[in-house]
Design a protein around this motif. Sequence first.
Motif, PDB file in Angstrom:
ATOM      1  N   TRP A   4       0.863  -1.182   0.000  1.00  0.00           N
ATOM      2  CA  TRP A   4       0.000   0.000   0.000  1.00  0.00           C
ATOM      3  C   TRP A   4       0.894   1.224   0.000  1.00  0.00           C
ATOM      4  O   TRP A   4       1.916   1.262   0.694  1.00  0.00           O
ATOM      5  N   LEU A   5       0.519   2.222  -0.785  1.00  0.00           N
ATOM      6  CA  LEU A   5       1.301   3.452  -0.870  1.00  0.00           C
ATOM      7  C   LEU A   5       0.347   4.607  -1.144  1.00  0.00           C
ATOM      8  O   LEU A   5      -0.346   4.623  -2.170  1.00  0.00           O
ATOM      9  N   VAL A   6       0.310   5.562  -0.221  1.00  0.00           N
ATOM     10  CA  VAL A   6      -0.558   6.738  -0.321  1.00  0.00           C
ATOM     11  C   VAL A   6       0.301   7.962  -0.065  1.00  0.00           C
ATOM     12  O   VAL A   6       1.020   8.027   0.944  1.00  0.00           O
ATOM     13  N   GLY A   7       0.251   8.930  -0.961  1.00  0.00           N
ATOM     14  CA  GLY A   7       1.048  10.143  -0.829  1.00  0.00           C
ATOM     15  C   GLY A   7       0.195  11.385  -0.752  1.00  0.00           C
ATOM     16  O   GLY A   7      -1.004  11.380  -1.088  1.00  0.00           O
ATOM     17  N   ASN A   8       0.841  12.483  -0.325  1.00  0.00           N
ATOM     18  CA  ASN A   8       0.187  13.796  -0.223  1.00  0.00           C
ATOM     19  C   ASN A   8      -1.100  13.713   0.594  1.00  0.00           C
ATOM     20  O   ASN A   8      -2.175  14.183   0.190  1.00  0.00           O
ATOM     21  N   ILE A   9      -1.008  13.108   1.779  1.00  0.00           N
ATOM     22  CA  ILE A   9      -2.169  12.987   2.672  1.00  0.00           C
ATOM     23  C   ILE A   9      -2.343  14.319   3.407  1.00  0.00           C
ATOM     24  O   ILE A   9      -1.448  14.746   4.149  1.00  0.00           O
ATOM     25  N   PRO A  10      -3.470  14.983   3.250  1.00  0.00           N
ATOM     26  CA  PRO A  10      -3.658  16.257   3.957  1.00  0.00           C
ATOM     27  C   PRO A  10      -4.055  16.022   5.407  1.00  0.00           C
ATOM     28  O   PRO A  10      -5.040  15.337   5.703  1.00  0.00           O
TER      29      PRO A  10
ATOM     30  N   LEU B 208      -1.149   5.823  -4.586  1.00  0.00           N
ATOM     31  CA  LEU B 208      -0.170   5.487  -5.619  1.00  0.00           C
ATOM     32  C   LEU B 208      -0.174   4.007  -5.938  1.00  0.00           C
ATOM     33  O   LEU B 208       0.152   3.608  -7.056  1.00  0.00           O
ATOM     34  N   CYS B 209      -0.498   3.177  -4.961  1.00  0.00           N
ATOM     35  CA  CYS B 209      -0.588   1.728  -5.166  1.00  0.00           C
ATOM     36  C   CYS B 209      -1.669   1.216  -4.232  1.00  0.00           C
ATOM     37  O   CYS B 209      -1.583   1.417  -3.017  1.00  0.00           O
TER      38      CYS B 209
END
Length: 382
Positions: free
Chosen positions: A237-243, A253-254
Amino acid sequence: MALRTALRTGADLGVNNARTFITTAFLRRLVPPLGPMPNEDLDSTDLESLEKYRSYTRYLRKAEEARNKPAWWKTYRSYVEKQDPEHDAEKVDIGLPYLRPSRLKEVKERTQMVKENKKNAELERASRLRTLKVSLDRVQDEWRKSSGPFHIQRLAEHYGVFRDLFPNALFLPQVLMQINYSQDNGGQVHYGNRLTPTEAASVPQISFEAEEGSLWTLMLTCPDEHLLDNEAEYVHWLVGNIPGGSVQEGEELCHYLPPFPPKGTGFHRYVYFLFKQEVRIDFQEDVRTTPCLSLAERSFKTLDFYRKHQDAMTPAGLSFFQSQWDESVSDTFHNSLNMREPVFEFIRPPVYHPPQVKHPHRQPLRYLDRYRNGKEHTYGIY
């Protein structure tokens, strides 16, 4: 008859002891020591005449001088440093700077709390009657603010997380995450606890304290799962730019893939990393196809990912769990990944039996079971 045997044995022992003494003396005379032994200059017969340290500080200073004094004998440390020059080397801290609270302020707050507790009659009565109840949430919050990050760091070092994912580097996880795979606390991720792949089959609920307007990156990776390369990983699991702390509003991202530890490989480590971003990052090169069901596309290296974005992100949080094969892994391989499931088996080495003795002495009655003609081995206490 028994007396003669005892006398003869005693004589033989005397001869053997004499021969041993002569041989030892000869070897000592042949190979002299390379130098003085430790504490050789001390007279053990008159210990009262020795100079007293009189204080622990003086003893510590003398012990430090003796430790740093060069000696001719080898130590375990010298052998380890010769085999591995990087052993016990200082690691680089890549995490957020740690601002230690004022010790004087902590002492004042603790003293004030003790005074207030002594004046509380209800608290004294509950303690005396053994009806005092302590809030576990309050204890948990106090642990998180004080020694919690250091405990997590030591656990990560114990499980080899930094060694395998960030070689020669570490960080202090100052941002603690709450990761739950279920509504109750049964599927919560701590720091090395065990969860089954069935419990971790769906996307978890993640929360952490974050300032308003801050950006974060969340990652789930497994350093033990790759089928072809021991140095690579599979990103789950890949998550970016989490506010802020809203993971669901970040850029995925994935997409999430459940753990799939192959059968026969034991427990695998599944590590959650939380990175704090300085600015908004363009993750176009890190985006996978949706849904990403190819293990080749999920091949990943945490260190390379961090090096590529190290100027814009800093590791701040860490949590991990362990998992081993269950029936849901077969479903993940067959239906999600569309591939045959690999199965690993341990090949037991053949049982070793020493050569059979014609007249066994002090052997159990099952001694001959070792040497029976048959295909099946017998296992017992011999």
